[in-house]
Design a protein around this motif. Structure first.
Motif, PDB file in Angstrom:
ATOM      1  N   LYS A 174      19.644   4.478   5.726  1.00 12.29           N
ATOM      2  CA  LYS A 174      19.024   4.880   4.699  1.00 12.29           C
ATOM      3  C   LYS A 174      19.002   4.222   3.558  1.00 12.29           C
ATOM      4  N   TRP A 175      19.873   3.391   3.362  1.00 13.59           N
ATOM      5  CA  TRP A 175      19.907   2.754   1.809  1.00 13.59           C
ATOM      6  C   TRP A 175      19.000   1.494   1.982  1.00 13.59           C
ATOM      7  N   ASP A 176      19.128   1.010   3.224  1.00  6.65           N
ATOM      8  CA  ASP A 176      17.934  -0.201   3.470  1.00  6.65           C
ATOM      9  C   ASP A 176      16.548   0.022   3.239  1.00  6.65           C
ATOM     10  N   VAL A 177      16.243   1.369   3.759  1.00  8.37           N
ATOM     11  CA  VAL A 177      15.145   1.750   3.544  1.00  8.37           C
ATOM     12  C   VAL A 177      14.751   2.187   2.243  1.00  8.37           C
ATOM     13  N   VAL A 178      15.632   2.819   1.520  1.00  4.36           N
ATOM     14  CA  VAL A 178      15.437   3.342   0.119  1.00  4.36           C
ATOM     15  C   VAL A 178      15.277   1.894  -1.094  1.00  4.36           C
ATOM     16  N   VAL A 179      16.337   1.113  -0.740  1.00  4.57           N
ATOM     17  CA  VAL A 179      16.048  -0.244  -1.633  1.00  4.57           C
ATOM     18  C   VAL A 179      14.964  -0.952  -1.370  1.00  4.57           C
ATOM     19  N   SER A 180      14.699  -1.079  -0.073  1.00  6.51           N
ATOM     20  CA  SER A 180      13.271  -2.052   0.376  1.00  6.51           C
ATOM     21  C   SER A 180      12.059  -1.312  -0.145  1.00  6.51           C
ATOM     22  N   ASN A 181      12.127   0.095  -0.095  1.00  8.06           N
ATOM     23  CA  ASN A 181      10.782   0.911  -0.441  1.00  8.06           C
ATOM     24  C   ASN A 181      10.754   0.879  -1.894  1.00  8.06           C
ATOM     25  N   THR A 182      11.961   0.996  -2.632  1.00  6.56           N
ATOM     26  CA  THR A 182      11.867   0.789  -4.156  1.00  6.56           C
ATOM     27  C   THR A 182      11.218  -0.652  -4.751  1.00  6.56           C
ATOM     28  N   ILE A 183      11.683  -1.373  -3.948  1.00 12.97           N
ATOM     29  CA  ILE A 183      11.493  -2.869  -4.376  1.00 12.97           C
ATOM     30  C   ILE A 183       9.979  -3.109  -4.192  1.00 12.97           C
ATOM     31  N   VAL A 184       9.367  -2.689  -3.081  1.00 13.98           N
ATOM     32  CA  VAL A 184       8.088  -2.764  -2.867  1.00 13.98           C
ATOM     33  C   VAL A 184       7.228  -1.979  -3.831  1.00 13.98           C
ATOM     34  N   LYS A 185       7.561  -0.645  -3.963  1.00 18.23           N
ATOM     35  CA  LYS A 185       6.818   0.076  -4.910  1.00 18.23           C
ATOM     36  C   LYS A 185       6.777  -0.580  -6.348  1.00 18.23           C
ATOM     37  N   THR A 186       7.828  -0.875  -6.710  1.00 20.74           N
ATOM     38  CA  THR A 186       7.877  -1.689  -7.965  1.00 20.74           C
ATOM     39  C   THR A 186       6.957  -2.873  -8.184  1.00 20.74           C
ATOM     40  N   ALA A 187       7.146  -3.674  -7.266  1.00 24.62           N
ATOM     41  CA  ALA A 187       6.255  -4.732  -7.238  1.00 24.62           C
ATOM     42  C   ALA A 187       4.990  -4.441  -7.193  1.00 24.62           C
ATOM     43  N   LEU A 188       4.633  -3.464  -6.363  1.00 23.95           N
ATOM     44  CA  LEU A 188       2.982  -3.090  -6.285  1.00 23.95           C
ATOM     45  C   LEU A 188       2.812  -2.307  -7.587  1.00 23.95           C
ATOM     46  N   GLY A 189       3.473  -1.679  -8.337  1.00 24.49           N
ATOM     47  CA  GLY A 189       3.040  -1.089  -9.691  1.00 24.49           C
ATOM     48  C   GLY A 189       3.024  -2.385 -10.826  1.00 24.49           C
ATOM     49  N   PHE A 190       3.731  -3.404 -10.723  1.00 22.79           N
ATOM     50  CA  PHE A 190       3.801  -4.281 -11.511  1.00 22.79           C
ATOM     51  C   PHE A 190       2.525  -5.208 -11.229  1.00 22.79           C
ATOM     52  N   GLY A 191       2.049  -5.437  -9.966  1.00 19.95           N
ATOM     53  CA  GLY A 191       0.815  -6.108  -9.653  1.00 19.95           C
ATOM     54  C   GLY A 191      -0.310  -5.220 -10.160  1.00 19.95           C
ATOM     55  N   PHE A 192      -0.336  -4.013  -9.946  1.00 17.75           N
ATOM     56  CA  PHE A 192      -1.377  -3.319 -10.384  1.00 17.75           C
ATOM     57  C   PHE A 192      -1.555  -3.358 -12.163  1.00 17.75           C
ATOM     58  N   GLY A 193      -0.289  -3.276 -12.586  1.00 19.64           N
ATOM     59  CA  GLY A 193      -0.328  -3.439 -14.148  1.00 19.64           C
ATOM     60  C   GLY A 193      -0.671  -4.707 -14.585  1.00 19.64           C
ATOM     61  N   VAL A 194      -0.614  -5.804 -13.953  1.00 18.60           N
ATOM     62  CA  VAL A 194      -1.021  -7.157 -14.321  1.00 18.60           C
ATOM     63  C   VAL A 194      -2.337  -7.074 -14.332  1.00 18.60           C
ATOM     64  N   VAL A 195      -3.129  -6.739 -13.111  1.00 20.44           N
ATOM     65  CA  VAL A 195      -4.478  -6.437 -12.969  1.00 20.44           C
ATOM     66  C   VAL A 195      -5.131  -5.786 -14.120  1.00 20.44           C
ATOM     67  N   ALA A 196      -4.591  -4.680 -14.314  1.00 20.74           N
ATOM     68  CA  ALA A 196      -5.117  -3.801 -15.191  1.00 20.74           C
ATOM     69  C   ALA A 196      -5.303  -4.345 -16.672  1.00 20.74           C
ATOM     70  N   SER A 197      -4.048  -4.926 -17.004  1.00 20.64           N
ATOM     71  CA  SER A 197      -3.762  -5.605 -18.227  1.00 20.64           C
ATOM     72  C   SER A 197      -4.829  -6.587 -18.310  1.00 20.64           C
ATOM     73  N   VAL A 198      -5.082  -7.657 -17.530  1.00 20.26           N
ATOM     74  CA  VAL A 198      -6.074  -8.498 -17.587  1.00 20.26           C
ATOM     75  C   VAL A 198      -7.554  -8.299 -17.586  1.00 20.26           C
ATOM     76  N   PHE A 199      -7.949  -7.294 -16.956  1.00 15.78           N
ATOM     77  CA  PHE A 199      -9.198  -6.832 -16.633  1.00 15.78           C
ATOM     78  C   PHE A 199      -9.512  -5.782 -17.488  1.00 15.78           C
ATOM     79  N   LEU A 200      -8.918  -4.687 -18.042  1.00 14.83           N
ATOM     80  CA  LEU A 200      -9.202  -3.586 -18.564  1.00 14.83           C
ATOM     81  C   LEU A 200      -8.375  -3.651 -20.158  1.00 14.83           C
ATOM     82  N   PHE A 201      -7.265  -4.190 -20.666  1.00 14.60           N
ATOM     83  CA  PHE A 201      -6.856  -3.836 -21.767  1.00 14.60           C
ATOM     84  C   PHE A 201      -6.508  -5.069 -22.402  1.00 14.60           C
TER      85      PHE A 201
END
Length: 84
Positions: free
Chosen positions: A19-46
């Protein structure tokens, strides 16, 4: 006792580790995706402001946390099920 002794884990300990393996990997992936979308939004929209990046990281980390909480509580709120 040999230094190469094999430590046998109990089924509950193995389930918790899985369970810890799934939770940690899932949190890392979600945070990285949020970072990526934030960078894209920052560059193109803001005009390269920082707040969309931090907002994306916060949403990603929060989503990872909430799905991890659901995994540990045993609920199946649309998240992966850890098989023992």
């Amino acid at each position: 006792m040999s230094s190469a002794a094999i430590v046998k884990k109990t089924p509950s300990e193995q389930l918790l580790n899985d369970k810890w393996d799934v939770v940690v990997s899932n949190t890392i992936v979600k945070t990285a995706l949020g970072f990526g979308f934030g960078v894209v939004a920052s560059v193109f929209l803001f005009k390269r402001r920082a707040f969309p990046v931090w907002l994306g990281v916060g949403f990603g980390a929060g989503r990872g946390y909430s799905e991890g909480d659901a995994i540990f509580r045993g609920g199946d709120a649309g998240v992966r099920i850890v098989k023992s």
